[in-house]
Design a protein around this motif. Structure first.
Motif, PDB file in Angstrom:
ATOM      1  N   LYS A 180       0.814  -1.218   0.000  1.00 39.00           N
ATOM      2  CA  LYS A 180       0.000   0.000   0.000  1.00 39.00           C
ATOM      3  C   LYS A 180       0.847   1.267   0.000  1.00 39.00           C
ATOM      4  N   PHE A 181       2.025   1.214   0.645  1.00 43.49           N
ATOM      5  CA  PHE A 181       2.897   2.372   0.738  1.00 43.49           C
ATOM      6  C   PHE A 181       4.322   1.953   0.384  1.00 43.49           C
ATOM      7  N   PHE A 182       5.136   2.929  -0.015  1.00 52.98           N
ATOM      8  CA  PHE A 182       6.530   2.612  -0.300  1.00 52.98           C
ATOM      9  C   PHE A 182       7.449   3.756   0.119  1.00 52.98           C
ATOM     10  N   LEU A 183       8.690   3.396   0.414  1.00 51.78           N
ATOM     11  CA  LEU A 183       9.775   4.334   0.642  1.00 51.78           C
ATOM     12  C   LEU A 183      10.929   3.902  -0.244  1.00 51.78           C
ATOM     13  N   GLY A 184      11.691   4.876  -0.760  1.00 52.30           N
ATOM     14  CA  GLY A 184      12.778   4.511  -1.652  1.00 52.30           C
ATOM     15  C   GLY A 184      13.966   5.444  -1.554  1.00 52.30           C
ATOM     16  N   VAL A 185      15.135   4.921  -1.926  1.00 46.30           N
ATOM     17  CA  VAL A 185      16.356   5.723  -2.012  1.00 46.30           C
ATOM     18  C   VAL A 185      17.124   5.251  -3.236  1.00 46.30           C
ATOM     19  N   GLY A 186      17.715   6.186  -3.969  1.00 46.34           N
ATOM     20  CA  GLY A 186      18.427   5.821  -5.175  1.00 46.34           C
ATOM     21  C   GLY A 186      19.470   6.855  -5.549  1.00 46.34           C
ATOM     22  N   TYR A 187      20.206   6.545  -6.602  1.00 41.40           N
ATOM     23  CA  TYR A 187      21.228   7.463  -7.106  1.00 41.40           C
ATOM     24  C   TYR A 187      21.234   7.383  -8.625  1.00 41.40           C
ATOM     25  N   GLY A 188      21.397   8.522  -9.277  1.00 43.23           N
ATOM     26  CA  GLY A 188      21.418   8.550 -10.732  1.00 43.23           C
ATOM     27  C   GLY A 188      22.460   9.513 -11.254  1.00 43.23           C
ATOM     28  N   PHE A 189      22.963   9.229 -12.450  1.00 41.28           N
ATOM     29  CA  PHE A 189      23.945  10.118 -13.085  1.00 41.28           C
ATOM     30  C   PHE A 189      23.704  10.115 -14.590  1.00 41.28           C
ATOM     31  N   ASP A 190      24.057  11.216 -15.226  1.00 39.33           N
ATOM     32  CA  ASP A 190      23.810  11.385 -16.649  1.00 39.33           C
ATOM     33  C   ASP A 190      24.978  10.879 -17.484  1.00 39.33           C
ATOM     34  N   PHE A 191      24.653  10.283 -18.637  1.00 41.14           N
ATOM     35  CA  PHE A 191      25.646   9.978 -19.652  1.00 41.14           C
ATOM     36  C   PHE A 191      25.874  11.185 -20.550  1.00 41.14           C
ATOM     37  N   SER A 192      24.790  11.903 -20.823  1.00 34.48           N
ATOM     38  CA  SER A 192      24.866  13.051 -21.730  1.00 34.48           C
ATOM     39  C   SER A 192      24.938  14.352 -20.938  1.00 34.48           C
ATOM     40  N   GLU A 193      25.396  15.403 -21.588  1.00 34.97           N
ATOM     41  CA  GLU A 193      25.596  16.701 -20.941  1.00 34.97           C
ATOM     42  C   GLU A 193      24.343  17.558 -21.039  1.00 34.97           C
ATOM     43  N   ILE A 194      24.096  18.312 -19.961  1.00 35.62           N
ATOM     44  CA  ILE A 194      22.980  19.248 -20.003  1.00 35.62           C
ATOM     45  C   ILE A 194      23.412  20.548 -20.674  1.00 35.62           C
ATOM     46  N   CYS A 195      24.707  20.861 -20.587  1.00 33.30           N
ATOM     47  CA  CYS A 195      25.320  21.953 -21.330  1.00 33.30           C
ATOM     48  C   CYS A 195      26.805  21.614 -21.468  1.00 33.30           C
ATOM     49  N   ASP A 196      27.596  22.480 -22.034  1.00 34.09           N
ATOM     50  CA  ASP A 196      28.986  22.171 -22.339  1.00 34.09           C
ATOM     51  C   ASP A 196      29.748  21.692 -21.103  1.00 34.09           C
ATOM     52  N   ASP A 197      30.280  20.431 -21.179  1.00 34.37           N
ATOM     53  CA  ASP A 197      31.116  19.836 -20.133  1.00 34.37           C
ATOM     54  C   ASP A 197      30.417  19.754 -18.772  1.00 34.37           C
ATOM     55  N   THR A 198      29.102  19.729 -18.762  1.00 34.97           N
ATOM     56  CA  THR A 198      28.360  19.702 -17.497  1.00 34.97           C
ATOM     57  C   THR A 198      27.310  18.594 -17.518  1.00 34.97           C
ATOM     58  N   LYS A 199      27.338  17.755 -16.487  1.00 36.52           N
ATOM     59  CA  LYS A 199      26.362  16.686 -16.336  1.00 36.52           C
ATOM     60  C   LYS A 199      25.672  16.819 -14.984  1.00 36.52           C
ATOM     61  N   VAL A 200      24.542  16.121 -14.831  1.00 40.84           N
ATOM     62  CA  VAL A 200      23.750  16.178 -13.603  1.00 40.84           C
ATOM     63  C   VAL A 200      23.836  14.834 -12.879  1.00 40.84           C
ATOM     64  N   ASN A 201      24.141  14.880 -11.585  1.00 44.91           N
ATOM     65  CA  ASN A 201      24.081  13.715 -10.704  1.00 44.91           C
ATOM     66  C   ASN A 201      23.038  14.006  -9.625  1.00 44.91           C
ATOM     67  N   GLU A 202      22.306  12.973  -9.198  1.00 45.40           N
ATOM     68  CA  GLU A 202      21.274  13.243  -8.218  1.00 45.40           C
ATOM     69  C   GLU A 202      21.006  12.045  -7.305  1.00 45.40           C
ATOM     70  N   VAL A 203      20.695  12.363  -6.055  1.00 46.89           N
ATOM     71  CA  VAL A 203      20.205  11.385  -5.078  1.00 46.89           C
ATOM     72  C   VAL A 203      18.678  11.454  -5.096  1.00 46.89           C
ATOM     73  N   SER A 204      18.036  10.308  -4.933  1.00 49.75           N
ATOM     74  CA  SER A 204      16.573  10.268  -4.956  1.00 49.75           C
ATOM     75  C   SER A 204      16.045   9.731  -3.636  1.00 49.75           C
TER      76      SER A 204
END
Length: 211
Positions: A180-204
């Protein structure tokens, strides 16, 4: 007297035959239950997500925050193992600020994960580790400078030169309670750039409903 003995003998034989039939049916039912394959059914979720993130560029990073609303659906791959494919759709808002400058942008994201479902014995808790890809389409973005009272469109080639489409990888684990309910934790990182030489990494960090 002989007639009574004959009737008694026939009754005993009848009871034995009936007992054998019942025993045979019981054994057949037991075998059917034992051999019946376990059904791995899927589930859906609707949840909120907090995303502590950073822009990563040449060893330098800038922290920012994001929030998302997500829908996901887990579909069984095979009845022989609790393996699922999860897809979904989410809407995300992210914001970075330093001094008089602020960057904020909105995205649509699509996850595609593989899940192995672990049911903890004697509980109503399922643990779902996952790994997969994430696709993000950046729909809108703006850089604002309060000191000069100016703003720039981040996805305008003449003003910001940010990329609309990004692809990356993510992994983590979710816990479902009573389905019925959930809790979660994760991590993600980009292969492609959002702009020149810059990528996004994030905790979820996520929570929500299961149905």
């Amino acid at each position: 007297m002989k007639k009574m003995i004959l009737l008694a003998a026939m009754a005993v034989l009848g009871l034995q035959a009936q007992a054998q039939i019942v025993s045979s049916r019981s054994s057949m039912t037991t075998r059917q239950v034992i051999n019946e394959p376990k059904t791995n059914t899927g589930w859906s979720t609707f949840g909120l997500e907090y995303l502590p993130s950073n822009f990563s560029s040449d060893g330098h990073s800038e922290s920012f925050s994001g929030f998302a609303v997500n829908y996901t659906n887990a579909i069984s791959v095979t009845q022989s193992a609790p393996v699922f494919i999860e897809w979904g759709l989410g809407a995300q808002y992210s914001r970075w600020s330093e001094g008089d400058e602020t960057i904020h942008y909105a995205s649509v994201k699509v996850p595609l994960n593989v899940i192995y479902d672990f049911a903890i014995p004697s509980t109503n808790i399922n643990l779902d580790p996952y790994v997969g890809l994430k696709f993000r389409v950046n729909a809108w973005g703006e850089l604002k400078d309060d000191y000069y009272d100016k703003s720039w469109n981040l996805f305008d080639k003449d003003e910001g030169d940010w990329n609309r489409f990004q692809i990356g990888m993510q992994f983590g684990i979710k816990a479902r309670f009573n389905n019925k309910f959930f809790l979660g934790v994760g991590y993600g990182f980009d292969f492609s750039e959002i702009c020149d030489d810059t990528k996004v990494n994030e905790v979820s960090l996520s929570l929500g409903l299961v149905f």
